[in-house]
Design a protein around this motif. Structure first.
Motif, PDB file in Angstrom:
ATOM      1  N   ARG A   9      36.467  36.927  34.981  1.00 30.88           N
ATOM      2  CA  ARG A   9      35.736  37.551  36.089  1.00 30.88           C
ATOM      3  C   ARG A   9      35.952  36.716  37.352  1.00 30.88           C
ATOM      4  O   ARG A   9      35.664  35.513  37.367  1.00 30.88           O
ATOM      5  N   ILE A  10      36.478  37.349  38.387  1.00 31.04           N
ATOM      6  CA  ILE A  10      36.752  36.675  39.660  1.00 31.04           C
ATOM      7  C   ILE A  10      36.030  37.433  40.767  1.00 31.04           C
ATOM      8  O   ILE A  10      36.169  38.655  40.877  1.00 31.04           O
ATOM      9  N   ARG A  11      35.298  36.696  41.586  1.00 28.25           N
ATOM     10  CA  ARG A  11      34.572  37.313  42.691  1.00 28.25           C
ATOM     11  C   ARG A  11      34.738  36.461  43.960  1.00 28.25           C
ATOM     12  O   ARG A  11      34.392  35.285  43.979  1.00 28.25           O
ATOM     13  N   LEU A  28      38.477  40.451  40.592  1.00 26.73           N
ATOM     14  CA  LEU A  28      39.218  40.977  39.451  1.00 26.73           C
ATOM     15  C   LEU A  28      38.432  40.769  38.169  1.00 26.73           C
ATOM     16  O   LEU A  28      37.845  39.705  37.969  1.00 26.73           O
ATOM     17  N   ASP A  29      38.412  41.790  37.309  1.00 25.62           N
ATOM     18  CA  ASP A  29      37.854  41.697  35.964  1.00 25.62           C
ATOM     19  C   ASP A  29      38.957  41.976  34.955  1.00 25.62           C
ATOM     20  O   ASP A  29      39.800  42.859  35.162  1.00 25.62           O
ATOM     21  N   VAL A  30      38.944  41.241  33.850  1.00 28.75           N
ATOM     22  CA  VAL A  30      39.881  41.459  32.750  1.00 28.75           C
ATOM     23  C   VAL A  30      39.070  41.624  31.478  1.00 28.75           C
ATOM     24  O   VAL A  30      38.312  40.727  31.091  1.00 28.75           O
ATOM     25  N   ALA A  31      39.209  42.768  30.826  1.00 30.92           N
ATOM     26  CA  ALA A  31      38.446  43.058  29.617  1.00 30.92           C
ATOM     27  C   ALA A  31      38.981  42.263  28.434  1.00 30.92           C
ATOM     28  O   ALA A  31      40.183  41.960  28.363  1.00 30.92           O
ATOM     29  N   PRO A  32      38.122  41.910  27.483  1.00 28.22           N
ATOM     30  CA  PRO A  32      38.576  41.176  26.292  1.00 28.22           C
ATOM     31  C   PRO A  32      39.638  41.951  25.515  1.00 28.22           C
ATOM     32  O   PRO A  32      39.547  43.171  25.368  1.00 28.22           O
TER      33      PRO A  32
END
Length: 262
Positions: A9-11, A28-32
């Motif tokens: 999770r990047i904010r 940016l979000d990256v799902a597991p």
């Protein structure tokens, strides 16, 4: 049903090098268990993002978490749950493939390093080459070994920074298959690349980094939907150069004249 928390999770991430503003508020979000490709031209900041995520450098502003851990406040814990593979294979050419793996397992103080090495050699189709010096490996084999080394300790998140740079078409396909297997096994993969076909073949979602920010993020179909409707034309499809190369190499590979000598 509640969606699982993002593995990455990047904010509002910002980073500057003196007067050069590389990142200007990245989200940016990256799902597991997914593969996300981070695209961008040279100098866009892809490697900078990876370095911040892997705690190698600090961001100037914003928040970044990996596996729910803050990369700034919990750097040690983050390092224990990730692995980073750079643009060039970080393997010892003098050692054998198995010795490289055993060395890393011992450095991580893991029990039964030999068993770990043998399991990874089998997983990455390197068992027959395990007793050979890495100097004799092809580019694809070295990259597969490099990725195998990065998986020692079973990190749930792996960063691949342009993993197929300098590889020939066959080696690229070998690495692509390896990356797909990682995600199928539940590993979260953040992949940086300049090759659009690589992102198209591998990524569940694609993020485009430009002028310091993520300007588009979605599945390939979603990104294609941002363009005007395609005009239908009927044309004769010609094979690509990559298809021609692989077809010719595949035909000749088993002929006596082209077999590699041991």
């Amino acid at each position: 049903m509640t969606a699982p928390a993002p593995a990455i999770r990047i904010r509002g991430l910002e980073k500057s090098y003196r007067d050069l503003h590389v990142l200007r508020g990245v989200d940016l979000d990256v799902a597991p268990g997914s593969i996300v490709a981070l695209l961008g031209s040279n100098g866009a900041g892809k490697t900078t993002v990876v370095k911040i995520l892997s705690t190698l450098i600090a961001g100037d502003a914003g928040t970044v978490s990996v596996n729910g851990l803050d990369v700034a406040a919990q750097a040690t814990e983050v390092r224990e749950s990730i692995s980073l593979t750079g643009q060039f294979a970080a393997v010892d050419e003098i050692l054998t493939g198995r010795e490289n793996l055993v060395l890393i397992a011992r450095l991580r103080h893991l029990p039964r390093p030999g068993d770990i090495a043998d399991a990874l050699l089998a997983r990455f189709s390197l068992t027959d080459a395990g007793s050979r010096a890495v100097a004799t490996y092809s580019g694809g084999m070295r990259r597969r070994l490099d990725i195998a080394m990065s998986l020692i300790g079973d990190p749930p998140v792996i960063f691949l920074d342009e993993p197929t740079t300098g590889l020939d078409p066959e080696a690229r396909l070998e690495v692509w298959a390896t990356i797909k297997d990682l995600a199928d096994g539940g590993t979260t993969v953040l992949l940086t690349t300049q090759y659009l076909d690589e992102a198209e073949h591998l990524a569940h979602r694609i993020a485009i980094l430009h002028e310091g920010g993520i300007i588009a993020h979605g599945t390939l179909a979603e990104l294609k939907g941002l363009l005007p409707p395609a005009r239908i034309e009927y044309v004769e499809k010609q094979p690509s150069l990559e298809e021609v190369f692989l077809a010719i190499v595949g035909q000749d590979r088993n002929s006596p004249a082209t077999k590699e000598q041991p």
